[in-house]
Structures are given as structure tokens and as C-alpha cells.
Design a protein around this motif. Structure first.
Motif, PDB file in Angstrom:
ATOM      1  N   LEU A 145       0.817  -1.217   0.000  1.00 56.23           N
ATOM      2  CA  LEU A 145       0.000   0.000   0.000  1.00 56.23           C
ATOM      3  C   LEU A 145       0.850   1.266   0.000  1.00 56.23           C
ATOM      4  N   ILE A 146       1.862   1.313   0.844  1.00 55.16           N
ATOM      5  CA  ILE A 146       2.702   2.507   0.960  1.00 55.16           C
ATOM      6  C   ILE A 146       3.402   2.812  -0.358  1.00 55.16           C
ATOM      7  N   ASN A 147       4.018   1.788  -0.945  1.00 56.64           N
ATOM      8  CA  ASN A 147       4.743   1.992  -2.198  1.00 56.64           C
ATOM      9  C   ASN A 147       3.808   2.345  -3.355  1.00 56.64           C
ATOM     10  N   TRP A 148       2.628   1.728  -3.378  1.00 59.82           N
ATOM     11  CA  TRP A 148       1.667   1.994  -4.445  1.00 59.82           C
ATOM     12  C   TRP A 148       1.092   3.397  -4.307  1.00 59.82           C
ATOM     13  N   LYS A 149       0.834   3.842  -3.083  1.00 57.21           N
ATOM     14  CA  LYS A 149       0.300   5.199  -2.889  1.00 57.21           C
ATOM     15  C   LYS A 149       1.310   6.254  -3.343  1.00 57.21           C
ATOM     16  N   GLU A 150       2.576   6.024  -3.078  1.00 58.07           N
ATOM     17  CA  GLU A 150       3.599   6.975  -3.519  1.00 58.07           C
ATOM     18  C   GLU A 150       3.644   7.059  -5.044  1.00 58.07           C
ATOM     19  N   ARG A 151       3.540   5.901  -5.686  1.00 60.80           N
ATOM     20  CA  ARG A 151       3.549   5.894  -7.151  1.00 60.80           C
ATOM     21  C   ARG A 151       2.294   6.581  -7.704  1.00 60.80           C
ATOM     22  N   LEU A 152       1.151   6.313  -7.100  1.00 60.68           N
ATOM     23  CA  LEU A 152      -0.098   6.947  -7.528  1.00 60.68           C
ATOM     24  C   LEU A 152      -0.038   8.462  -7.355  1.00 60.68           C
ATOM     25  N   PHE A 153       0.566   8.900  -6.265  1.00 57.69           N
ATOM     26  CA  PHE A 153       0.708  10.332  -6.007  1.00 57.69           C
ATOM     27  C   PHE A 153       1.519  11.001  -7.117  1.00 57.69           C
ATOM     28  N   ILE A 154       2.611  10.354  -7.525  1.00 57.84           N
ATOM     29  CA  ILE A 154       3.435  10.886  -8.614  1.00 57.84           C
ATOM     30  C   ILE A 154       2.662  10.852  -9.926  1.00 57.84           C
TER      31      ILE A 154
END
Length: 423
Positions: A145-154
Motif C-alpha cells: 500500500l505505501i509503495n503503491w500510494k507513492e507511485r499513484l501520487f506521482i
């Protein structure tokens, strides 16, 4: 069965790679799945594999049924001459090269774990749900979740960068003018976003530069272009602004063609266009080089200080030109500044850092995590599935997830969907 699922299986090797064989029982040793092709032509370029100890290098084509090869007329297309393996779910026809040799076929369903297929079918069942994975959303591990949210934010910042690039092209790469337009749009909030943007676009930024030392002139300019100074109101301040605007309109040949009418309906008084336009005038009166300050500072506290502005004195006792209200200081609140940082400051800092070839992602992430999560129906629903949104980074990522993955059924391109399918 959908072809994009077969692409997913092949690309991520979600099958018994060590024991695969062709439909004719020839052993296959997979060296490289190749490069996924999103355009016309074979599905995977430059794959490498051994069939019965013979090394092959070429392309891989994937279909649900072997006969789709002919249905899509690949036999007449030169782009498919170098296909070395045909990967299918159902083998219902042999496929031949131009020299009449058979293209080897991999019947993929024989080598895919049954639980993975069941998870896929459950995820894409036609049952009515808010999002496909809502029953399993809470089971996804925090690391994913953490890594995917960061990618989604970018990803969301990249999408917003496209809007900034269009504004840059329209303004001959004038970053200060772009910031001016973006701030106007976000000061208008959802109800008046288009109207406020159209006001900004109707004003050449050089005019703002010339008037920055005179806050009342700026307010007259903004209110006049918004169409707020066209009535016959016998009120001294209104008449002063109207007179000032008539002079400015003639001097700078101002036009309002294309300006969208502003709305007061369904707005709380602090969000009235009159209040927001006065605050904008005071902001540009206070900060001559606002863009350079936005780029140079990096902490949430500095931005709260930068945007610490209030209306002109007249608006302390007014929300409109036609009625007096209880005296109050109408200052930009921290919650409003948070919205400006999320929707204007962070995107423009991200875009400018790319333009300059700098990496300021750490600063941008820090700003986004320092702001509390936005509150709306989408974020509320995600938090009901799991307490996932704590900061603006989270909420922006989840908005990107819902609109570009969940609503589009792109579970196979989503880290959460991948996690659920392969668990």
C-alpha cells in the motif's frame, strides 16, 4: 477470460515456468518474456526461449483462442512474421508461418495455479460493488500500500503537469503567469473554478505587475473582470472601484469576452467571490515575486506565512456590496491554504523541478505528508474499507486510484489488484 489477464500472466511469469511445454509436448525454457508492446504488432517484443534445446529470439503473440490469429488476420501481416511462440488459453487451431512451419503454441491454462484463476474471476465478477476489490482491500499488506500510494501520487502530479504545460505554452513559458492562473482557479474552489480561471486568463500578467503597489487598483481590476462592477450601487467603495476599473479597462484595452459568470449560490459567505478576489488582490500586493518565493521555500510553516493575507478593510464589514455584516477579519485559513498547496503549489513545484532537471520529490513528499487527508465521499469510502488515508499524499493517491484504476477496471495494472490475485 480476457486477453489482458493472459498478458499479465505472461509478463509477470505467474505460471509454472519450470515445467511448461508446447501443445506438441516440446519442453520450453523461458529465458526472457520480452518487452510488453502497448501499440500495434505482436504483444511482446524481443523474447528469448529454448524449445527442445533450440534457442529462439523473436516476438510472442497472445490470444484467448488460437483461431484468433486468423480472426485478426495476422497471417497476412508482416509484423507477425517473427513470432516464435503463440500463447493461448484455448488451443483450437494450428497456426502456420509463411513457409508452412507450425508456430509453437503454449496452452497457458494447463500451467496456471487454480487459486490464481479463481482470485481473478472473483475480482472481476459482475457483482455490484463500489470497487472490485472491496471485499479484500483490508487484507493488502502495508508495504504494498505505501509503495503503491507513492507511485499513484506521482502519477497524479504527472497528470496535473500536463495542465501546467498547456498553460506554459499559452503564456510563452511565463511561470509567474501560470502560477497566477492556477491560484485564481483554486481560489474559486469547485463552484467558481472555471469562472476564476477565465478571469485570470482575461488579464495579461504584465498589467498585474504594473498595479501591484496599489491594492485597490488590483481589486478593481479583478472585480471588474469578474463582472461585479456593472451595477448602479450607491456605495462609496463600490463607486471608487467602478471608477478605477473603467479607467483601467480603457487604458489596458481590457476584454471580458470568454469570462465565465461567477456564482454565489450554495457558497458560504467566506467563500463568496468578492472575498476571494479581495484576498487575491492583497496577496499580489504583498508579494511582488510570488513564484520565486513559492519555488524557494519548502516547509508547510513557510507556506502558511506566505499566504497569510486578509481582505482589504472594506470587506471586514461586508460579504457583498449590498449589505453590511458583523465586523470580522477575513483571513485565509490554514485549511484553505492546505488546498492551495495540494492543488497549486505542489504541482507547480514538481513541474518546475522537472523543467530544471532537479529532484525535489523529498520536499514535495514532505509537504504532502504534512497536510491532513482531504475529506470527501471517495476518501471516506476508502477509509471505511481500511484506515488508509492519513495525509494529503494518501488522499491524492486514492483519488488517482479510484478514477484511473478502479473505475476503469484496471486491476491488473494496480499493485493492490495484483496482490489480491496472486495471494
Amino acid at each position: 477470460m480476457q486477453e489482458d489477464f493472459l498478458h499479465f500472466l505472461w509478463k509477470h511469469k505467474k505460471f509454472d515456468v519450470l515445467n511448461i511445454k508446447t501443445a506438441k509436448a516440446e519442453t520450453i525454457q523461458l529465458v526472457d518474456v520480452g518487452q510488453h508492446n502497448q501499440n500495434s504488432g505482436p504483444d511482446f517484443f524481443n523474447a528469448k526461449l529454448k524449445i527442445e534445446n533450440q534457442l529462439w529470439a523473436g516476438n510472442v503473440e497472445i490470444h484467448v483462442k488460437s483461431s484468433n490469429w486468423y480472426a485478426h488476420q495476422h497471417e497476412t501481416d508482416k509484423a507477425y512474421d517473427n513470432v516464435i511462440l503463440h500463447v493461448v488459453w484455448e488451443h483450437d487451431a494450428e497456426v502456420y508461418r509463411k513457409d508452412n512451419s507450425i508456430i509453437p503454441t503454449l496452452l497457458l491454462q494447463e500451467f496456471v495455479p487454480k487459486n490464481l484463476i479463481e482470485n481473478y474471476r472473483r475480482l472481476f465478477s459482475k457483482q455490484q460493488r463500489w470497487i472490485n476489490c472491496e471485499a479484500n482491500f483490508a487484507e493488502v499488506d502495508n508495504f504494498t500500500l505505501i509503495n503503491w500510494k507513492e507511485r499513484l501520487f506521482i502519477e497524479r502530479l504527472e497528470r496535473k503537469s500536463q495542465q501546467i504545460e498547456r498553460l506554459l505554452n499559452d503564456s510563452n513559458q511565463h511561470w509567474e503567469a501560470v502560477l497566477f492562473t492556477m491560484l485564481f482557479r483554486n481560489f474559486g474552489l469547485k463552484v467558481n473554478a472555471d469562472a476564476f480561471e477565465s478571469i485570470a486568463k482575461s488579464i495579461d500578467f504584465s498589467i498585474v505587475r504594473k498595479l501591484q503597489t496599489q491594492s485597490e487598483q488590483l481589486e478593481a481590476l479583478f472585480c471588474g473582470q469578474a463582472g461585479l462592477l456593472e451595477s448602479n450601487i450607491e456605495e462609496a467603495y463600490y463607486q471608487n472601484l467602478k471608477k478605477a476599473y473603467q479607467y483601467l479597462k480603457q487604458k489596458f484595452q481590457l476584454e471580458t469576452l470568454g469570462v465565465v459568470p461567477i456564482q454565489f449560490f450554495r457558497l458560504r459567505p467566506p467563500n463568496f467571490p468578492t472575498i476571494r478576489l479581495s484576498q487575491l488582490a492583497q496577496l499580489y500586493h504583498k508579494h511582488y515575486n510570488l513564484f520565486s518565493q513559492v519555488i524557494s521555500i519548502s516547509t508547510i510553516e513557510e507556506f502558511y506565512d506566505l499566504f497569510s493575507v486578509e481582505t482589504s478593510e472594506y470587506w471586514q464589514t461586508h460579504y457583498s456590496f449590498t449589505s453590511i455584516s458583523k465586523s470580522s477579519t477575513k483571513k485565509l485559513t490554514k485549511s484553505f491554504i492546505d488546498l492551495l498547496i495540494i492543488n497549486t503549489i505542489i504541482p507547480i513545484k514538481y513541474c518546475f523541478s522537472k523543467y530544471k532537471g532537479n529532484d525535489e520529490n523529498e520536499i514535495i513528499f514532505s509537504l504532502a505528508t504534512a497536510i491532513k487527508s482531504e475529506e470527501n465521499s471517495i476518501i471516506k469510502k476508502f477509509n471505511q474499507l481500511a484506515p488508509i488515508s492519513q495525509s494529503a499524499l494518501d488522499s491524492q493517491a486514492l483519488l488517482q486510484l479510484k478514477s484511473h484504476y478502479c473505475d476503469a477496471n484496471k486491476c491488473l495494472q494496480c499493485a493492490i489488484g495484483n496482490s489480491i490475485i496472486t495471494k
